[in-house]
Design a protein around this motif. Structure first.
Motif, PDB file in Angstrom:
ATOM      1  N   LEU A   1       0.790  -1.098   0.102  1.00  0.00           N
ATOM      2  CA  LEU A   1      -0.065  -0.009   0.105  1.00  0.00           C
ATOM      3  C   LEU A   1       0.812   1.217   0.173  1.00  0.00           C
ATOM      4  CD1 LEU A   1      -2.732  -0.422   2.960  1.00  0.00           C
ATOM      5  CD2 LEU A   1      -3.151  -0.448   0.221  1.00  0.00           C
TER       6      LEU A   1
ATOM      7  N   SER B   1       1.240   6.431   2.647  1.00  0.00           N
ATOM      8  CA  SER B   1       1.753   7.226   3.578  1.00  0.00           C
ATOM      9  C   SER B   1       2.987   7.928   2.879  1.00  0.00           C
ATOM     10  CB  SER B   1       2.238   6.609   4.949  1.00  0.00           C
ATOM     11  OG  SER B   1       0.679   6.059   5.574  1.00  0.00           O
TER      12      SER B   1
ATOM     13  N   SER C   1      -1.424  10.993   8.611  1.00  0.00           N
ATOM     14  CA  SER C   1      -2.889  11.234   9.206  1.00  0.00           C
ATOM     15  C   SER C   1      -3.543  12.131   8.066  1.00  0.00           C
ATOM     16  CB  SER C   1      -3.102  11.777  10.474  1.00  0.00           C
ATOM     17  OG  SER C   1      -2.475  10.936  11.321  1.00  0.00           O
TER      18      SER C   1
ATOM     19  N   TRP D   1       6.473   3.708   5.256  1.00  0.00           N
ATOM     20  CA  TRP D   1       6.141   2.562   6.362  1.00  0.00           C
ATOM     21  C   TRP D   1       5.435   1.720   5.314  1.00  0.00           C
ATOM     22  CZ3 TRP D   1       8.605   4.155   9.955  1.00  0.00           C
ATOM     23  CH2 TRP D   1       8.729   5.383  10.357  1.00  0.00           C
TER      24      TRP D   1
ATOM     25  N   SER E   1       4.475  -1.577   4.053  1.00  0.00           N
ATOM     26  CA  SER E   1       4.600  -3.057   4.637  1.00  0.00           C
ATOM     27  C   SER E   1       4.851  -3.839   3.482  1.00  0.00           C
ATOM     28  CB  SER E   1       3.449  -3.365   5.660  1.00  0.00           C
ATOM     29  OG  SER E   1       3.157  -2.616   6.461  1.00  0.00           O
TER      30      SER E   1
HETATM   31  C1  LIG Z   1       2.688  -1.249  11.850  1.00  0.00           C
HETATM   32  C2  LIG Z   1       2.180  -0.191  10.567  1.00  0.00           C
HETATM   33  C3  LIG Z   1       2.193  -0.652   9.222  1.00  0.00           C
HETATM   34  C4  LIG Z   1       1.998   0.415   8.265  1.00  0.00           C
HETATM   35  N1  LIG Z   1       1.876   0.125   7.071  1.00  0.00           N
HETATM   36  C5  LIG Z   1       1.528   1.077   6.063  1.00  0.00           C
HETATM   37  C6  LIG Z   1       1.540   0.501   4.622  1.00  0.00           C
HETATM   38  O1  LIG Z   1       1.670  -0.429   4.442  1.00  0.00           O
HETATM   39  N2  LIG Z   1       1.173   1.644   3.599  1.00  0.00           N
HETATM   40  C7  LIG Z   1       0.953   2.997   4.208  1.00  0.00           C
HETATM   41  O2  LIG Z   1       0.837   3.757   3.376  1.00  0.00           O
HETATM   42  N3  LIG Z   1       1.252   3.189   5.365  1.00  0.00           N
HETATM   43  C8  LIG Z   1       1.412   2.393   6.516  1.00  0.00           C
HETATM   44  N4  LIG Z   1       1.583   2.668   7.889  1.00  0.00           N
HETATM   45  C9  LIG Z   1       1.695   4.148   8.163  1.00  0.00           C
HETATM   46  C10 LIG Z   1       0.359   4.627   8.841  1.00  0.00           C
HETATM   47  O3  LIG Z   1      -0.824   4.506   7.874  1.00  0.00           O
HETATM   48  C11 LIG Z   1       0.713   5.924   9.413  1.00  0.00           C
HETATM   49  O4  LIG Z   1       1.461   5.629  10.609  1.00  0.00           O
HETATM   50  C12 LIG Z   1      -0.665   6.638   9.947  1.00  0.00           C
HETATM   51  O5  LIG Z   1      -1.502   7.006   8.943  1.00  0.00           O
HETATM   52  C13 LIG Z   1      -0.343   7.685  10.671  1.00  0.00           C
HETATM   53  O6  LIG Z   1       0.471   8.667  10.008  1.00  0.00           O
HETATM   54  P1  LIG Z   1       1.866   9.189  10.818  1.00  0.00           P
HETATM   55  O7  LIG Z   1       2.841   7.970  11.185  1.00  0.00           O
HETATM   56  O8  LIG Z   1       2.516  10.249   9.767  1.00  0.00           O
HETATM   57  O9  LIG Z   1       1.589  10.043  12.071  1.00  0.00           O
HETATM   58  P2  LIG Z   1       0.854  11.530  12.195  1.00  0.00           P
HETATM   59  O10 LIG Z   1       0.021  11.853  10.964  1.00  0.00           O
HETATM   60  O11 LIG Z   1       1.974  12.279  12.442  1.00  0.00           O
HETATM   61  O12 LIG Z   1       0.047  11.311  13.580  1.00  0.00           O
HETATM   62  C14 LIG Z   1       0.847  11.018  14.596  1.00  0.00           C
HETATM   63  C15 LIG Z   1      -0.061  11.530  15.806  1.00  0.00           C
HETATM   64  O13 LIG Z   1      -0.475  12.839  15.740  1.00  0.00           O
HETATM   65  C16 LIG Z   1      -1.938  13.002  16.261  1.00  0.00           C
HETATM   66  N5  LIG Z   1      -2.566  13.386  15.385  1.00  0.00           N
HETATM   67  C17 LIG Z   1      -2.277  13.554  13.799  1.00  0.00           C
HETATM   68  N6  LIG Z   1      -3.297  14.192  13.240  1.00  0.00           N
HETATM   69  C18 LIG Z   1      -4.284  14.384  14.070  1.00  0.00           C
HETATM   70  C19 LIG Z   1      -5.733  14.932  13.941  1.00  0.00           C
HETATM   71  N7  LIG Z   1      -6.259  15.369  12.887  1.00  0.00           N
HETATM   72  N8  LIG Z   1      -6.126  14.963  15.244  1.00  0.00           N
HETATM   73  C20 LIG Z   1      -5.758  14.493  16.198  1.00  0.00           C
HETATM   74  N9  LIG Z   1      -4.519  13.909  16.343  1.00  0.00           N
HETATM   75  C21 LIG Z   1      -3.822  14.023  15.515  1.00  0.00           C
HETATM   76  C22 LIG Z   1      -2.408  11.395  16.698  1.00  0.00           C
HETATM   77  O14 LIG Z   1      -2.063  11.259  18.043  1.00  0.00           O
HETATM   78  C23 LIG Z   1      -1.514  10.628  15.883  1.00  0.00           C
HETATM   79  O15 LIG Z   1      -1.261   9.365  16.561  1.00  0.00           O
HETATM   80  C24 LIG Z   1       1.696   1.821   8.813  1.00  0.00           C
HETATM   81  C25 LIG Z   1       2.073   2.047  10.140  1.00  0.00           C
HETATM   82  C26 LIG Z   1       2.019   1.369  11.006  1.00  0.00           C
HETATM   83  C27 LIG Z   1       2.318   1.691  12.412  1.00  0.00           C
END
Ligand SMILES: Cc1cc2nc3c(=O)[nH]c(=O)nc-3n(C[C@H](O)[C@H](O)[C@H](O)COP(=O)(O)OP(=O)(O)OC[C@H]3O[C@@H](n4cnc5c(N)ncnc54)[C@H](O)[C@@H]3O)c2cc1C
Length: 373
Positions: free
Chosen positions: A126, A129, A135, A159, A161
């Motif tokens: 996928l 991200s 997010s 990220w 997977s």
């Molecule tokens: C095990 C694992 C597998 C994954 N696999 C994939 C994959 O295969 N493909 C892929 O595309 N992505 C993948 N991801 C990525 C995942 O989709 C993102 O980690 C997720 O969408 C959060 O984005 P970020 O890590 O950039 O965190 P951020 O967007 O920076 O968010 C971090 C924290 O900030 C807070 N926050 C952010 N925005 C808001 C809001 N609007 N309101 C309130 N609080 C907020 C929340 O507490 C959040 O936990 C994976 C993640 C994990 C942990």
């Protein structure tokens, strides 16, 4: 709309999966693990499931599926997760890319890709991200520009997977910068061996390699590899996320731990606190399973149940986290080896509330939908 399955059909499917997983496990062909749907990858097992019609169950027969219901598929996915089986190779393609191409893709794209998912040959990762778009997914910066014969892709996903083992990547890219950020996004299917695609591993805190960064440098993607409408990617990806969030894997990632904890509780019959903790977890699991079946029934009615799936994922992740808390309560995590079901679940748990959408973001989505209804 798919017809409702009879209870016998689900029961027979459960027996079929239990028999198959027991055979493979007893023959030493796999070791059950926590978080298997993301981390336990075995193409041979996926092909075995495919040969028995246990992948692509809901897809039409003309595209290699079995034309069954999402409720029947749920019976199968529950059993696979309970068995901690090696299902990561086909999980993403089967769960969300096939259904998304069937909903929005051209007939040509359906004929090219869907039968390969059904056969366990096309392995999808996928590409959503990015370093500055998690997010806030609509902020993706990867671009797709019109080129002779298709689209030229440049950008960087993170990220991702199992990208190092995948044959294809689902890609969300920006095709137009002129409008608001939710406009001008388009979905593509890209071959992982296309010129200009490169994969760099990211090793996680358990020392495992399942994450990757994927870079696209002037990658040419043929025009027919667009999924659905150019510029209509946001609406489509939101629907796709309901398939991503609305399954039993949002509840059962740590199921092997729960089973071990129940055995522990049976040994500690006089530990009232532990009995009560596990009693409440089992009751919550029963409620969450009902929610899983509701989501599956909504999918069988042809819906993309965005809000229900977000609720299921939010509550399911809280449950999975509390299974880990119960594990802490027993003290069994103190000496858990990283490759035990305890160690695996413990080390995977920080990701439960993040992957597929952070908990806070799901709450906002649910609240917004509620305000509209
Ligand atoms: C095990 C694992 C597998 C994954 N696999 C994939 C994959 O295969 N493909 C892929 O595309 N992505 C993948 N991801 C990525 C995942 O989709 C993102 O980690 C997720 O969408 C959060 O984005 P970020 O890590 O950039 O965190 P951020 O967007 O920076 O968010 C971090 C924290 O900030 C807070 N926050 C952010 N925005 C808001 C809001 N609007 N309101 C309130 N609080 C907020 C929340 O507490 C959040 O936990 C994976 C993640 C994990 C942990």
């Amino acid at each position: 709309m798919n017809p409702s399955p009879g209870p016998d059909s689900c029961a027979a499917l459960r027996v079929q999966v239990r028999t198959l997983t027991a055979e493979w496990r007893d023959a030493g062909r796999y070791t059950p693990r926590s978080d298997c749907w993301l981390r336990s990858f075995d193409l041979e097992f996926s092909k075995e499931l495919a040969s028995r019609g246990l992948i692509a169950m809901t897809y039409p027969e003309e595209f290699g599926g079995s034309g069954r219901t999402n409720v029947e598929r749920l019976a199968v996915t529950e059993e696979l997760l309970r068995a901690g089986a090696p299902v990561a190779a086909h999980w993403i393609g089967d769960r969300q890319i096939g259904p998304s191409i069937l909903r929005h893709g051209s007939r040509g794209l359906q004929a090219e890709i869907v039968p390969r998912i059904a056969a366990g040959e096309a392995v999808f990762c996928l590409g959503m991200s990015e370093p500055e778009a998690g997010s806030d997914l609509a902020s993706v910066r990867t671009t797709a520009e019109p080129a002779e014969g298709g689209w030229r892709i440049n950008g960087h996903k993170i990220w991702t997977s199992q990208a190092h083992l995948a044959t294809h990547i689902y890609l969300l890219a920006r095709t137009d910068r002129s409008g608001r950020k939710h406009e001008g996004l388009t979905e593509f299917v890209v071959d992982m061996d296309a010129d200009g695609v490169s994969v760099t591993p990211i090793v996680d805190l358990s020392g495992e390699h399942h994450f990757n960064e994927v870079r696209f440098e002037n990658v040419l993607v043929p025009a027919h590899r667009v999924i659905g409408e150019v510029g209509g990617g946001w609406r489509q990806v939101v629907e796709q996320l309901s398939f991503e969030r609305g399954g039993a894997e949002r509840v059962l990632s740590s199921y092997p731990v729960l089973v071990e904890l129940l055995a522990e509780a049976a040994r500690r019959a006089d530990d009232r606190e532990l009995q009560s903790l596990l009693g409440s977890l089992v009751a919550r699991l029963a409620v969450l399973r009902r929610l899983c079946f509701e989501v599956a029934r909504a999918m069988d009615a042809g819906e993309a149940p965005v809000q229900q799936a977000a609720s299921l994922k939010y509550l399911g992740n809280a449950f999975e986290r509390d299974v880990i808390e119960a594990l802490r309560r027993t003290g069994r995590c103190l000496d858990a080896a990283p490759d035990s079901v305890f160690g695996q679940a413990l080390l995977a748990s920080p990701g439960f509330g993040l992957r597929g959408g952070a908990a806070e973001v799901l709450l906002s989505l649910i609240a917004r939908q509620e305000a509209r209804s």
